[in-house]
Design an enzyme around this catalytic site. Structure first.
Site, PDB file in Angstrom:
ATOM      1  N   ARG A  64      -6.823   1.850  -5.278  1.00 43.12           N
ATOM      2  CA  ARG A  64      -5.682   2.930  -4.843  1.00 43.12           C
ATOM      3  C   ARG A  64      -6.227   4.307  -5.435  1.00 43.12           C
ATOM      4  O   ARG A  64      -5.346   5.259  -6.022  1.00 43.12           O
ATOM      5  CB  ARG A  64      -4.282   2.270  -5.693  1.00 43.12           C
ATOM      6  CG  ARG A  64      -3.807   1.212  -5.205  1.00 43.12           C
ATOM      7  CD  ARG A  64      -3.597   1.006  -3.488  1.00 43.12           C
ATOM      8  NE  ARG A  64      -3.272  -0.372  -3.269  1.00 43.12           N
ATOM      9  CZ  ARG A  64      -4.071  -1.260  -2.924  1.00 43.12           C
ATOM     10  NH1 ARG A  64      -5.285  -0.795  -2.804  1.00 43.12           N
ATOM     11  NH2 ARG A  64      -3.786  -2.649  -2.592  1.00 43.12           N
ATOM     12  N   SER A 114       4.644   1.001  -3.921  1.00 42.23           N
ATOM     13  CA  SER A 114       4.578   0.309  -5.295  1.00 42.23           C
ATOM     14  C   SER A 114       4.607   1.682  -6.104  1.00 42.23           C
ATOM     15  O   SER A 114       3.979   2.756  -5.900  1.00 42.23           O
ATOM     16  CB  SER A 114       3.106  -0.180  -5.392  1.00 42.23           C
ATOM     17  OG  SER A 114       3.102  -1.394  -4.647  1.00 42.23           O
ATOM     18  N   GLU A 117       1.148   4.755  -9.181  1.00 42.79           N
ATOM     19  CA  GLU A 117       0.308   4.663  -7.841  1.00 42.79           C
ATOM     20  C   GLU A 117       0.873   5.782  -7.052  1.00 42.79           C
ATOM     21  O   GLU A 117       0.128   6.411  -6.333  1.00 42.79           O
ATOM     22  CB  GLU A 117       0.593   3.442  -7.257  1.00 42.79           C
ATOM     23  CG  GLU A 117       0.161   3.294  -5.815  1.00 42.79           C
ATOM     24  CD  GLU A 117      -0.389   1.828  -5.469  1.00 42.79           C
ATOM     25  OE1 GLU A 117      -0.183   0.871  -6.181  1.00 42.79           O
ATOM     26  OE2 GLU A 117      -0.253   1.672  -4.076  1.00 42.79           O
TER      27      GLU A 117
HETATM   28  C1  FAD Z   1       7.435   0.090   2.152  1.00 38.44           C
HETATM   29  C2  FAD Z   1       6.127   0.518   1.697  1.00 38.44           C
HETATM   30  C3  FAD Z   1       5.243  -0.589   1.643  1.00 38.44           C
HETATM   31  C4  FAD Z   1       3.907  -0.071   1.006  1.00 38.44           C
HETATM   32  N1  FAD Z   1       2.947  -0.952   0.881  1.00 38.44           N
HETATM   33  C5  FAD Z   1       1.679  -0.510   0.402  1.00 38.44           C
HETATM   34  C6  FAD Z   1       0.572  -1.687   0.474  1.00 38.44           C
HETATM   35  O1  FAD Z   1       0.962  -2.723   0.586  1.00 38.44           O
HETATM   36  N2  FAD Z   1      -0.578  -1.092   0.032  1.00 38.44           N
HETATM   37  C7  FAD Z   1      -0.930   0.445  -0.096  1.00 38.44           C
HETATM   38  O2  FAD Z   1      -1.944   0.799  -0.528  1.00 38.44           O
HETATM   39  N3  FAD Z   1       0.232   1.206  -0.276  1.00 38.44           N
HETATM   40  C8  FAD Z   1       1.519   0.897   0.443  1.00 38.44           C
HETATM   41  N4  FAD Z   1       2.448   1.493   0.449  1.00 38.44           N
HETATM   42  C9  FAD Z   1       2.071   2.985   0.048  1.00 38.44           C
HETATM   43  C10 FAD Z   1       1.703   3.885   1.346  1.00 38.44           C
HETATM   44  O3  FAD Z   1       1.856   3.555   2.423  1.00 38.44           O
HETATM   45  C11 FAD Z   1       0.162   4.352   1.280  1.00 38.44           C
HETATM   46  O4  FAD Z   1      -0.192   4.893   0.169  1.00 38.44           O
HETATM   47  C12 FAD Z   1      -0.244   5.101   2.379  1.00 38.44           C
HETATM   48  O5  FAD Z   1      -1.864   4.852   2.655  1.00 38.44           O
HETATM   49  C13 FAD Z   1       0.178   6.568   2.335  1.00 38.44           C
HETATM   50  O6  FAD Z   1      -0.247   7.079   3.535  1.00 38.44           O
HETATM   51  P1  FAD Z   1       0.484   8.314   3.866  1.00 38.44           P
HETATM   52  O7  FAD Z   1       0.131   8.904   5.358  1.00 38.44           O
HETATM   53  O8  FAD Z   1       2.163   7.966   3.969  1.00 38.44           O
HETATM   54  O9  FAD Z   1       0.184   9.448   2.897  1.00 38.44           O
HETATM   55  P2  FAD Z   1       1.278  10.533   2.039  1.00 38.44           P
HETATM   56  O10 FAD Z   1       2.289   9.636   1.280  1.00 38.44           O
HETATM   57  O11 FAD Z   1       1.829  11.364   2.922  1.00 38.44           O
HETATM   58  O12 FAD Z   1       0.115  11.264   1.053  1.00 38.44           O
HETATM   59  C14 FAD Z   1      -0.288  10.330   0.218  1.00 38.44           C
HETATM   60  C15 FAD Z   1      -1.560  11.178  -0.544  1.00 38.44           C
HETATM   61  O13 FAD Z   1      -2.266  11.381   0.584  1.00 38.44           O
HETATM   62  C16 FAD Z   1      -2.874  12.771   0.877  1.00 38.44           C
HETATM   63  N5  FAD Z   1      -3.029  12.951   2.173  1.00 38.44           N
HETATM   64  C17 FAD Z   1      -2.497  12.242   3.275  1.00 38.44           C
HETATM   65  N6  FAD Z   1      -3.127  12.469   4.550  1.00 38.44           N
HETATM   66  C18 FAD Z   1      -4.103  13.297   4.280  1.00 38.44           C
HETATM   67  C19 FAD Z   1      -5.135  13.633   4.963  1.00 38.44           C
HETATM   68  N7  FAD Z   1      -5.310  13.485   6.217  1.00 38.44           N
HETATM   69  N8  FAD Z   1      -6.052  14.459   4.379  1.00 38.44           N
HETATM   70  C20 FAD Z   1      -6.111  14.652   2.973  1.00 38.44           C
HETATM   71  N9  FAD Z   1      -5.182  13.949   2.269  1.00 38.44           N
HETATM   72  C21 FAD Z   1      -4.090  13.509   2.810  1.00 38.44           C
HETATM   73  C22 FAD Z   1      -1.511  13.332   0.439  1.00 38.44           C
HETATM   74  O14 FAD Z   1      -1.646  14.811   0.241  1.00 38.44           O
HETATM   75  C23 FAD Z   1      -1.088  12.469  -0.723  1.00 38.44           C
HETATM   76  O15 FAD Z   1      -1.810  13.192  -1.881  1.00 38.44           O
HETATM   77  C24 FAD Z   1       3.714   1.368   0.716  1.00 38.44           C
HETATM   78  C25 FAD Z   1       4.628   2.300   1.143  1.00 38.44           C
HETATM   79  C26 FAD Z   1       5.998   1.888   1.643  1.00 38.44           C
HETATM   80  C27 FAD Z   1       7.065   2.819   1.586  1.00 38.44           C
END
Ligand code: FAD
Length: 285
Positions: free
Chosen positions: A152, A201, A272
């Site tokens: 992560r 998480s 996380e």
């Molecule tokens: C119900 C639920 C279940 C989940 N289960 C899991 C799981 O099983 N495993 C897991 O790993 N995660 C899980 N997550 C967490 C989350 O979905 C992941 O971490 C996901 O990868 C975040 O992606 P995002 O596009 O929403 O990023 P954001 O939450 O919008 O951003 C997260 C980080 O990434 C950066 N970022 C986003 N896009 C870019 C880009 N294009 N370039 C540079 N930086 C960027 C942001 O600046 C920030 O620092 C879960 C979340 C929820 C709500």
């Protein structure tokens, strides 16, 4: 343009961005990066806690060409703004397996690379061939080793924008992929509050026989509420928006959870969820 970021986070909290843009091509992105402001990207905000008083930066959301997806015989190339769910659907229809784990991760490809998102024993590091990363100084491809992917975590910093990622997949029957995904989704639904506003998480699993969720459950924290935020009664490593939550409520719950885990188990939990804006947890010292 100033925008309340609460509408772009799955928890539904967070104040305004100093500046906001939604580039839909490389040319548009280069234009906004040339403004020479601090930059942060939001994906689907599914792993994000944004300060209630906002973020002193230019916040970007990638769309259009920067969220496009294409497949070849063994690869999927997706823009940083592409939703994992859409990428998985495209992989399935192209008969490409290996990305099924992402059905559990409601974010974008860019967020998945940044977080090295993973589930069910697989993660982005396991399928990522390379990622195209842009900064104000230019654009270049980075390998997983150069991105520093671990549990992560990546070494990426704000100001680096994941434009696109190439995933190395394998041939798999679409029906098998569909069955697997259905099974994984059912497991997820049974264990986690999938129908609530959360950010996934809260803490990384510690190096301990108990997961973070089990540890916080043993601390009696399930259902514990501060303001509008509560620790999920279903899974103690999730914080839900129980109505009118603010980021400060979630931070207070996290501080309490860390204090209790430290007292009862001698473990220092590490978050996380990513912080955007001036946010800090009190030290345990
Ligand atoms: C119900 C639920 C279940 C989940 N289960 C899991 C799981 O099983 N495993 C897991 O790993 N995660 C899980 N997550 C967490 C989350 O979905 C992941 O971490 C996901 O990868 C975040 O992606 P995002 O596009 O929403 O990023 P954001 O939450 O919008 O951003 C997260 C980080 O990434 C950066 N970022 C986003 N896009 C870019 C880009 N294009 N370039 C540079 N930086 C960027 C942001 O600046 C920030 O620092 C879960 C979340 C929820 C709500």
């Amino acid at each position: 343009m100033s925008v309340e970021l609460a509408r772009y986070t799955t928890l539904g909290t967070g104040g305004p961005a100093r500046d906001f843009a939604q580039p839909s091509s490389l040319a548009e992105l280069e234009e906004v990066l040339a403004r020479d402001e601090p930059v942060a990207v939001v994906g689907l905000g599914s792993n994000l806690l944004v300060a209630d008083d906002g973020v002193d930066a230019l916040v970007l959301r990638l769309q259009g060409e920067l969220a496009a997806i294409e497949t070849t015989e063994l690869t999927l190339r997706a823009g940083g703004g592409a939703a994992n769910a859409v990428a998985l659907h495209r992989a399935r229809t192209a008969g490409l397996g290996g990305f099924e784990f992402a059905c559990a991760i409601p974010g974008t490809i860019g967020g998945g690379v940044w977080m090295n998102g993973g589930a069910y024993g697989s993660d982005f590091a396991g399928v990522l061939e390379r990622a195209l990363v842009a900064t104000a100084d230019g654009t270049g491809w980075l390998t997983p080793a150069e991105l520093g992917l671990s549990y992560r975590h990546s070494d990426l910093k704000h100001g680096q924008v994941v434009l696109s990622a190439e995933l190395r997949l394998h041939r798999r029957d679409a029906a098998e992929i569909k069955d697997d995904v259905r099974g994984l989704n059912a497991r997820r639904k049974a264990a986690q509050p999938t129908n609530r506003r959360t950010f996934g998480s809260v803490f990384k699993n510690p190096d301990h026989e108990l997961t973070a969720g089990r540890m916080l459950e043993a601390c009696g924290l399930k259902g514990h509420r501060i303001g509008g935020a509560q620790i999920s009664p279903k899974h103690a490593n999730f914080i839900e928006n129980a109505g009118g939550a603010r980021t400060v409520d979630a931070i207070a719950l996290m501080a309490e959870a860390r204090r209790r885990a430290s007292e009862q188990f001698g473990v220092e939990l590490r978050h996380e969820v990513e912080f955007l804006g001036e946010l800090e947890l009190p030290s345990l010292g």
